[in-house]
Structures are given as structure tokens and as C-alpha cells.
Design a protein around this motif. Structure first.
Motif, short mmCIF file in Angstrom:
data_model
loop_
_atom_site.label_atom_id
_atom_site.label_comp_id
_atom_site.label_asym_id
_atom_site.label_seq_id
_atom_site.Cartn_x
_atom_site.Cartn_y
_atom_site.Cartn_z
N THR A 216 0.87 -1.15 -0.06
CA THR A 216 0.15 -0.06 0.07
C THR A 216 0.91 1.27 -0.05
O THR A 216 1.72 1.43 0.89
N LEU A 217 0.54 2.08 -0.91
CA LEU A 217 1.24 3.55 -0.97
C LEU A 217 0.50 4.19 0.07
O LEU A 217 -0.70 4.52 0.19
N ALA A 218 1.37 4.73 1.15
CA ALA A 218 0.72 5.19 2.33
C ALA A 218 1.21 6.46 2.63
O ALA A 218 1.09 7.06 3.76
N ASP A 219 1.37 7.37 1.57
CA ASP A 219 1.71 8.77 1.93
C ASP A 219 0.45 9.54 1.44
O ASP A 219 0.97 10.39 0.70
N ALA A 220 -0.51 9.52 2.11
CA ALA A 220 -1.71 10.18 1.51
C ALA A 220 -1.83 11.70 1.67
O ALA A 220 -2.06 12.37 0.88
N GLU A 221 -0.90 12.18 2.63
CA GLU A 221 -0.87 13.56 2.90
C GLU A 221 0.00 14.24 1.62
O GLU A 221 -0.45 15.43 1.41
N HIS A 222 0.74 13.29 1.01
CA HIS A 222 1.53 14.07 0.00
C HIS A 222 1.03 13.62 -1.60
O HIS A 222 1.57 13.58 -2.50
N GLY A 223 -0.01 12.79 -1.32
CA GLY A 223 -0.81 12.37 -2.76
C GLY A 223 0.00 11.03 -3.11
O GLY A 223 0.06 10.89 -4.41
N ASN A 224 0.56 10.20 -2.36
CA ASN A 224 1.44 9.39 -2.51
C ASN A 224 2.73 9.62 -3.82
O ASN A 224 2.62 8.74 -4.73
N ALA A 225 2.96 11.05 -3.70
CA ALA A 225 4.00 11.50 -4.67
C ALA A 225 5.12 10.77 -4.68
O ALA A 225 5.59 9.90 -3.67
N LEU A 226 5.94 10.28 -5.78
CA LEU A 226 7.04 9.40 -5.97
C LEU A 226 8.29 10.37 -5.84
O LEU A 226 8.55 11.08 -6.51
N ASN A 227 9.20 9.92 -4.94
CA ASN A 227 10.55 10.52 -4.55
C ASN A 227 11.35 9.19 -4.35
O ASN A 227 10.92 8.17 -4.24
N GLY B 200 2.01 11.10 -8.89
CA GLY B 200 3.16 11.01 -9.89
C GLY B 200 4.54 11.49 -9.13
O GLY B 200 4.59 11.54 -7.95
N GLY B 201 5.53 12.20 -10.07
CA GLY B 201 6.75 12.43 -9.21
C GLY B 201 6.62 13.81 -8.47
O GLY B 201 5.59 14.47 -8.62
N ASP B 202 7.52 13.72 -7.51
CA ASP B 202 7.20 14.73 -6.53
C ASP B 202 8.19 15.92 -6.83
O ASP B 202 9.27 16.04 -6.85
N LEU B 203 7.35 16.91 -7.49
CA LEU B 203 7.85 17.89 -8.08
C LEU B 203 8.80 18.90 -7.13
O LEU B 203 9.70 19.44 -7.63
N ARG C 197 8.73 24.93 -12.19
CA ARG C 197 8.56 26.06 -11.23
C ARG C 197 7.06 26.80 -11.45
O ARG C 197 6.47 26.80 -10.28
N ALA C 198 6.48 26.47 -12.45
CA ALA C 198 5.32 27.03 -12.78
C ALA C 198 3.97 26.18 -11.90
O ALA C 198 3.17 26.58 -11.19
N PHE C 199 4.54 24.93 -12.02
CA PHE C 199 3.59 23.81 -11.16
C PHE C 199 3.61 24.17 -9.75
O PHE C 199 2.62 24.50 -9.21
#
Length: 270
Positions: free
Chosen positions: A28-39, A73-76, A256-258
Motif C-alpha cells: 500500500t502506498l501510504a503517503d496520503a498527505e502528499h498524494g503518494n508522490a514518488l520520490n 506522480g513524481g514529487d516535483l 517552477r510554474a507547477f
């Protein structure tokens, strides 16, 4: 070998959790606070969980997520904070691609369970599974070119699932697919009402666990080998391309814009 119901870690903040129960590995991807962003941290934790499933000889692996997103997706934010953003993205892409390759080659039937949005690399991560089960609330979108980046995570392999021109449409125009649209496109195996999805997943897992594991794995190898005979070559091409994109002005402006929550103004090669 992991025991029934044993958690991979005691740390409640771990971005990925692992449990072996009912004859299957549940990741389970469990980093819900950050939207399960990938880093880097999340990718490393996901890799460890998959290796735990391999060690447990799980015949079925279920990949799901907590919170409103399967993965954004990716953790910008981590991209922007890196000293060398192109090198960081190259390393992260390689880590993600190792995960995707492992899921595709694992001697287990892999099921992804998608609620909410699978965006960016979250989309091909979900699609790396052998069976995708989705809640009616699920949404799928790529979004790479919106921030001046090229695709990764096995997005180019979607051309085998969806067809070339549908994959190009998704990658170039970044539409959002509903669960039903993804089902019609052949990506999603089953769509269920949100409150019925867990029961549906349990039924599919039970069917697979009580079936012939040898036959299932052989079928997986045969069909995947025919559809994508050289997935690692495609994944490496993606990693090299996104590294170059991240170093270009368009990629830098897009990130940057994102983060600044504004519309990017791409300078191009000027």
C-alpha cells in the motif's frame, strides 16, 4: 518469510506498507498527505516491499494506495530542491523503472487497485500490474508535457495496451480518463462502485490464489513477452529522455510554474 498480517515497518509514517495475508502480498502506498508522490524515499520503500513479496513467494501481489490519490506522480517539490535536477530525475526514473520491470517480471499475478487519480508516473505504475481494478471514482492522466517533461515509468509501453495513437493522445494532450473510459480502452479490467471495490478485489485475489500458480505465471510471461518483448530498453530510453527534458529551459519552467500554481510560459530553445 513474512508472517501472516506482519507489517513491514513499525513506523506509521513509512510511505509504503506491506502485509502478507490470505495467501497474497498487499502493498500500500501510504503517503496520503502528499498524494503518494514518488520520490527517492518512496521508491526505495516500494522496492523493499516488492522484494518482501518475492521473498514470501506470494502468488498474488496487490498494489493499492491510501487517500484521495493512487499517486500524483513524481514529487516535483523534490525535483526543484535538487542540486542537479536532471541527475536527480535520472536517478529517480531508474529507481521507478526498476520497480516497473520487477512488477512485470515477478512470478506473481500483480493487481493494482486504483481509487481517485493516478497521474503522471502514477498512471504507468498502475498500468504495470497484470490486472487493474478501479473504483468508479478513479481517474487516469499523464500530464508530463504540461510541465515541459517527457514521459517515464513505462508510459511508452502503454502503446502495447492502448494502441499507438491513443497513447499519443494521452501523452500529448493530457486528457483525464474516467474509470469507464479506461475500461473501454482496455487498461482497466474491472470497474466497481467505490464501496464495493474492496470486496471485488478480495474475490479476484481468492480466485487467483486458489488457481494454478504455475499456469498463471506462464501465461503472464507468454502474453507480456509477446506484447512488450524488450521493456527495459524502452524504460531506459524514457529515463534518458526525461533527464534531458529536465535540464532544458522548458522543463525548468514547467516545474517552477507547477509549484507556483501558475500557467507555464515555455521559452523553448530560444
Amino acid at each position: 518469510m513474512g508472517g501472516e498480517g506482519e507489517n513491514m515497518t513499525e513506523d506509521a509514517k513509512d510511505p509504503v506498507t506491506y502485509e502478507f495475508r490470505d495467501g497474497a502480498a498487499w502493498i500500500t502506498l501510504a503517503d496520503a498527505e502528499h498524494g503518494n508522490a514518488l520520490n527517492e524515499v518512496g521508491a526505495a520503500a516500494l522496492w523493499r516491499a516488492i522484494q518482501r513479496a518475492r521473498a514470501d513467494r506470494a502468488p498474488v501481489v496487490v498494489l493499492s494506495a491510501e487517500g484521495r490519490f493512487f499517486s500524483v506522480g513524481g514529487d516535483l517539490a523534490s525535483f526543484a530542491a535538487a542540486d542537479d535536477v536532471s541527475a536527480y530525475i535520472d536517478d529517480l526514473a531508474d529507481a521507478l523503472h526498476r520497480i516497473v520491470s520487477e512488477l512485470m517480471r515477478l512470478d506473481a499475478v500483480v493487481i493494482s487497485v486504483v481509487r481517485g487519480t493516478a497521474a503522471g508516473a502514477g498512471f504507468p505504475l498502475a498500468a504495470a500490474a497484470d490486472l487493474v481494478l478501479a473504483a468508479r471514482s478513479a481517474r487516469f492522466t499523464l500530464g508530463y508535457t504540461k510541465v515541459g517533461l517527457t514521459v517515464d515509468g513505462g508510459t511508452s509501453l502503454l502503446s502495447a495496451t492502448l494502441g499507438l495513437h491513443h497513447a499519443l493522445h494521452l501523452a500529448l494532450l493530457n486528457p483525464v480518463l474516467s474509470a469507464e473510459e479506461a475500461h473501454r480502452a482496455g487498461l482497466v479490467a474491472q470497474v466497481h462502485d467505490d464501496d464495493e471495490l474492496d470486496a471485488a478485489v478480495d474475490r479476484v485475489v481468492a480466485q487467483l490464489v486458489t488457481g494454478s500458480h504455475a499456469a498463471q505465471v506462464t501465461v503472464k510471461r507468454l502474453l507480456r513477452g509477446a506484447a512488450t518483448p524488450a521493456p527495459e530498453t524502452a524504460l531506459r530510453r524514457e529515463a534518458l529522455a526525461i533527464r534531458e527534458a529536465a535540464a532544458r529551459p522548458d522543463g525548468q519552467e514547467g516545474v517552477r510554474a507547477f509549484l507556483e500554481k501558475r500557467t507555464p510560459v515555455f521559452p523553448g530553445d530560444r
